[in-house]
Design a protein around this motif. Structure first.
Motif, PDB file in Angstrom:
ATOM      1  N   GLN A 150      13.518  12.227  -3.730  1.00 34.49           N
ATOM      2  CA  GLN A 150      13.073  11.906  -2.457  1.00 34.49           C
ATOM      3  C   GLN A 150      11.967  10.660  -2.614  1.00 34.49           C
ATOM      4  O   GLN A 150      11.999   9.636  -1.992  1.00 34.49           O
ATOM      5  CB  GLN A 150      12.504  12.851  -1.551  1.00 34.49           C
ATOM      6  N   LEU A 151      11.057  10.979  -3.670  1.00 38.41           N
ATOM      7  CA  LEU A 151      10.170   9.820  -3.843  1.00 38.41           C
ATOM      8  C   LEU A 151      10.814   8.609  -4.405  1.00 38.41           C
ATOM      9  O   LEU A 151      10.358   7.377  -4.119  1.00 38.41           O
ATOM     10  CB  LEU A 151       8.896  10.446  -4.928  1.00 38.41           C
ATOM     11  N   PHE A 152      11.780   8.774  -5.296  1.00 39.11           N
ATOM     12  CA  PHE A 152      12.428   7.639  -5.689  1.00 39.11           C
ATOM     13  C   PHE A 152      13.325   6.855  -4.760  1.00 39.11           C
ATOM     14  O   PHE A 152      13.135   5.494  -4.883  1.00 39.11           O
ATOM     15  CB  PHE A 152      13.464   7.996  -6.946  1.00 39.11           C
ATOM     16  N   ASP A 153      13.762   7.845  -3.777  1.00 39.61           N
ATOM     17  CA  ASP A 153      14.314   6.924  -2.541  1.00 39.61           C
ATOM     18  C   ASP A 153      13.526   6.016  -1.908  1.00 39.61           C
ATOM     19  O   ASP A 153      13.616   4.984  -1.265  1.00 39.61           O
ATOM     20  CB  ASP A 153      15.171   8.087  -1.738  1.00 39.61           C
ATOM     21  N   GLN A 154      12.165   6.831  -1.769  1.00 38.82           N
ATOM     22  CA  GLN A 154      11.180   6.081  -0.909  1.00 38.82           C
ATOM     23  C   GLN A 154      10.657   4.767  -1.598  1.00 38.82           C
ATOM     24  O   GLN A 154      10.464   3.644  -0.812  1.00 38.82           O
ATOM     25  CB  GLN A 154       9.923   6.908  -0.633  1.00 38.82           C
ATOM     26  N   GLY A 186       0.780  -1.198   0.024  1.00 41.86           N
ATOM     27  CA  GLY A 186       0.109   0.072   0.034  1.00 41.86           C
ATOM     28  C   GLY A 186       0.763   1.393   0.044  1.00 41.86           C
ATOM     29  O   GLY A 186       0.634   2.118  -0.587  1.00 41.86           O
ATOM     30  N   SER A 187       1.867   1.210   0.750  1.00 43.60           N
ATOM     31  CA  SER A 187       2.881   2.532   0.855  1.00 43.60           C
ATOM     32  C   SER A 187       3.585   2.699  -0.461  1.00 43.60           C
ATOM     33  O   SER A 187       3.764   3.741  -1.091  1.00 43.60           O
ATOM     34  CB  SER A 187       3.879   2.263   1.872  1.00 43.60           C
ATOM     35  N   LEU A 188       3.753   1.676  -1.248  1.00 42.90           N
ATOM     36  CA  LEU A 188       4.379   1.692  -2.530  1.00 42.90           C
ATOM     37  C   LEU A 188       3.406   2.482  -3.499  1.00 42.90           C
ATOM     38  O   LEU A 188       4.029   3.341  -4.309  1.00 42.90           O
ATOM     39  CB  LEU A 188       4.922   0.405  -3.087  1.00 42.90           C
ATOM     40  N   ALA A 189       2.260   1.870  -3.410  1.00 47.33           N
ATOM     41  CA  ALA A 189       0.997   2.425  -4.201  1.00 47.33           C
ATOM     42  C   ALA A 189       1.073   4.246  -4.254  1.00 47.33           C
ATOM     43  O   ALA A 189       0.937   4.919  -5.171  1.00 47.33           O
ATOM     44  CB  ALA A 189      -0.176   1.886  -4.167  1.00 47.33           C
ATOM     45  N   THR A 190       1.182   4.175  -2.867  1.00 45.94           N
ATOM     46  CA  THR A 190       1.097   5.800  -2.526  1.00 45.94           C
ATOM     47  C   THR A 190       2.196   6.725  -3.022  1.00 45.94           C
ATOM     48  O   THR A 190       2.311   7.486  -3.472  1.00 45.94           O
ATOM     49  CB  THR A 190       0.895   5.971  -0.980  1.00 45.94           C
ATOM     50  N   ALA A 191       3.502   5.717  -2.789  1.00 47.48           N
ATOM     51  CA  ALA A 191       4.636   6.626  -3.463  1.00 47.48           C
ATOM     52  C   ALA A 191       4.673   6.617  -5.044  1.00 47.48           C
ATOM     53  O   ALA A 191       5.114   7.607  -5.768  1.00 47.48           O
ATOM     54  CB  ALA A 191       5.855   5.527  -2.919  1.00 47.48           C
ATOM     55  N   GLY A 242       2.786   9.731  -5.862  1.00 47.99           N
ATOM     56  CA  GLY A 242       3.510  10.983  -5.599  1.00 47.99           C
ATOM     57  C   GLY A 242       4.473  11.129  -6.727  1.00 47.99           C
ATOM     58  O   GLY A 242       4.681  12.346  -7.167  1.00 47.99           O
ATOM     59  N   ILE A 243       4.898  10.098  -7.282  1.00 50.03           N
ATOM     60  CA  ILE A 243       5.857  10.295  -8.301  1.00 50.03           C
ATOM     61  C   ILE A 243       5.191  10.829  -9.656  1.00 50.03           C
ATOM     62  O   ILE A 243       5.816  11.451 -10.451  1.00 50.03           O
ATOM     63  CB  ILE A 243       6.382   8.693  -8.601  1.00 50.03           C
ATOM     64  N   GLY A 244       3.982  10.246  -9.835  1.00 50.06           N
ATOM     65  CA  GLY A 244       3.259  10.603 -11.026  1.00 50.06           C
ATOM     66  C   GLY A 244       2.995  12.215 -11.069  1.00 50.06           C
ATOM     67  O   GLY A 244       2.856  12.921 -11.908  1.00 50.06           O
ATOM     68  N   ARG A 245       2.954  12.848  -9.732  1.00 53.07           N
ATOM     69  CA  ARG A 245       2.512  14.247  -9.679  1.00 53.07           C
ATOM     70  C   ARG A 245       3.992  15.130  -9.293  1.00 53.07           C
ATOM     71  O   ARG A 245       3.831  16.275  -9.604  1.00 53.07           O
ATOM     72  CB  ARG A 245       1.711  14.466  -8.330  1.00 53.07           C
ATOM     73  N   ALA A 246       4.935  14.448  -9.089  1.00 50.71           N
ATOM     74  CA  ALA A 246       6.186  15.430  -9.123  1.00 50.71           C
ATOM     75  C   ALA A 246       6.982  15.739 -10.308  1.00 50.71           C
ATOM     76  O   ALA A 246       6.654  15.081 -11.244  1.00 50.71           O
ATOM     77  CB  ALA A 246       7.383  14.536  -8.333  1.00 50.71           C
ATOM     78  N   VAL A 288      -0.763   2.759  -8.932  1.00 52.99           N
ATOM     79  CA  VAL A 288      -1.545   2.996  -8.041  1.00 52.99           C
ATOM     80  C   VAL A 288      -2.526   1.963  -7.307  1.00 52.99           C
ATOM     81  O   VAL A 288      -3.058   2.056  -6.446  1.00 52.99           O
ATOM     82  CB  VAL A 288      -2.132   4.392  -8.097  1.00 52.99           C
ATOM     83  N   GLN A 289      -2.696   0.941  -8.347  1.00 53.73           N
ATOM     84  CA  GLN A 289      -3.447  -0.290  -7.938  1.00 53.73           C
ATOM     85  C   GLN A 289      -2.664  -1.455  -6.975  1.00 53.73           C
ATOM     86  O   GLN A 289      -1.472  -1.683  -7.237  1.00 53.73           O
ATOM     87  CB  GLN A 289      -3.834  -0.684  -9.210  1.00 53.73           C
ATOM     88  N   THR A 290      -3.100  -1.600  -5.851  1.00 57.73           N
ATOM     89  CA  THR A 290      -2.378  -2.743  -5.029  1.00 57.73           C
ATOM     90  C   THR A 290      -3.400  -3.897  -4.790  1.00 57.73           C
ATOM     91  O   THR A 290      -4.680  -3.610  -4.688  1.00 57.73           O
ATOM     92  CB  THR A 290      -1.892  -2.198  -3.766  1.00 57.73           C
ATOM     93  N   ARG A 291      -2.688  -5.178  -4.594  1.00 57.37           N
ATOM     94  CA  ARG A 291      -3.438  -6.212  -4.157  1.00 57.37           C
ATOM     95  C   ARG A 291      -2.878  -6.648  -2.921  1.00 57.37           C
ATOM     96  O   ARG A 291      -1.926  -6.475  -2.291  1.00 57.37           O
ATOM     97  CB  ARG A 291      -3.527  -7.312  -5.238  1.00 57.37           C
TER      98      ARG A 291
END
Length: 304
Positions: free
Chosen positions: A197-201, A176-181, A184-188, A241-244
């Motif tokens: 920073q998002l790439f690091d995350q 779930g955290s990866l989908a959130t990251a 964010g990458i899509g908006r950065a 952004v989709q997760t299972r």
């Protein structure tokens, strides 16, 4: 003169940005997941001079256009693969030690030896009361050893089941955290410090996921990650952004099974690496040990 001053000012501003990046690198040298960054500098396009200098372009200095990360996708993939293999082995070793401890602490080997020695004493003196009593006592001690060993293995199985559930919960949280990251990458903005920073995350999350299951990772043009289980083309865990989610259950024979919950219905999965694979291996060994102890106890009861 004004051009010369503006060129000098652009250099000061650009290298101030570069020094800021260097400062970030030094400050975060020990920060987990931080990847060293470099400032990207670009020459400002020149313009032609006056009538007599049409073919003599004049530059306008330099600007800092963003930051880049010193990161290699192939090396990162190799690290994740090595991590998955290592975690599978380490998880297996931990539970093998617990199985060995259950078998040793139960005292079964010593109790069986004492019982057969007592039986030999009865065979040597069939009418003696003391040898018979010794054999009865040894038999009671052997029953206790069987019970202690079985209880130890049952406790190991219960601990392993709880560990598997906790690991699956952790995996689902990381997915779930990866989908959130990824969102964010899509908006950065490309080349921005926020994107770095998002790439690091993203990469830190992928490393943590690979410690739990073996994965294959692809990224789109913006850098958002798609994660498949085991190898390319495997069951998809995160798609941008989709997760299972993954669930775990204990089978009737004591082994554990993992299921991927998706819109098309649940799908049985078998991680080839990571601690979840090590836990599945350990559950199989615990189940085998319990079945073996039960078989020995049954044979002993049938033959005595």
């Amino acid at each position: 003169m004004s051009d010369l001053l503006s060129i000098g000012a652009s250099g000061v501003r650009a290298y101030q940005s570069a020094l800021n990046v260097i400062g970030e690198n030094i400050s975060n040298a020990s920060t987990a997941g931080y990847v060293r960054r470099d400032a990207t500098l670009r020459e400002v396009a020149g313009t032609s001079g006056g009538v007599l200098q049409i073919n003599a372009p004049i530059g306008h200095g330099v600007i800092a256009t963003g930051v880049t990360r010193s990161w290699d996708q192939f090396r990162a993939a190799e690290v994740r693969t090595a991590t998955s293999e290592s975690q599978r082995s380490q998880a297996g070793i931990v539970w093998l030690q617990q199985i060995e401890g259950s078998l040793t602490n139960g005292g079964l080997a010593g109790a069986m030896t004492a019982y057969f020695n007592a039986a030999q004493g009865v065979a040597a003196d069939p009418t003696g009361i003391a040898p018979r009593q010794t054999m009865i006592d040894a038999g009671s001690a052997l029953v206790g050893a069987f019970n202690r060993t079985a209880a130890g293995l049952a406790a190991t199985a219960a601990d392993l089941e709880a560990t598997a559930q906790n690991s699956v919960d952790k995996l689902n949280g990381l997915l779930g955290s990866l989908a959130t990251a990824n969102a964010g990458i899509g908006r950065a903005a490309p080349g921005s410090n926020a994107q770095a920073q998002l790439f690091d995350q993203r990469d830190q999350l992928l490393d943590q996921i690979s410690a739990l299951v073996s994965i294959s990772v692809t990224t789109d043009a913006r850098g958002a990650a798609t994660v498949s289980l085991n190898q390319p083309g495997g069951p998809v865990l995160v798609d941008n952004v989709q997760t299972r989610t993954v669930s775990v259950a204990t089978n009737s024979d004591g082994t554990i099974a993992y299921t991927l919950n998706q819109s098309g219905g649940p799908q049985a999965i078998a991680p080839k690496g990571g601690s979840l694979a090590g836990l599945a291996d350990a559950a199989l060994r615990v189940a085998d040990a319990r079945q073996t102890i039960d078989a020995i106890a049954t044979d002993f009861a049938d033959q005595t």
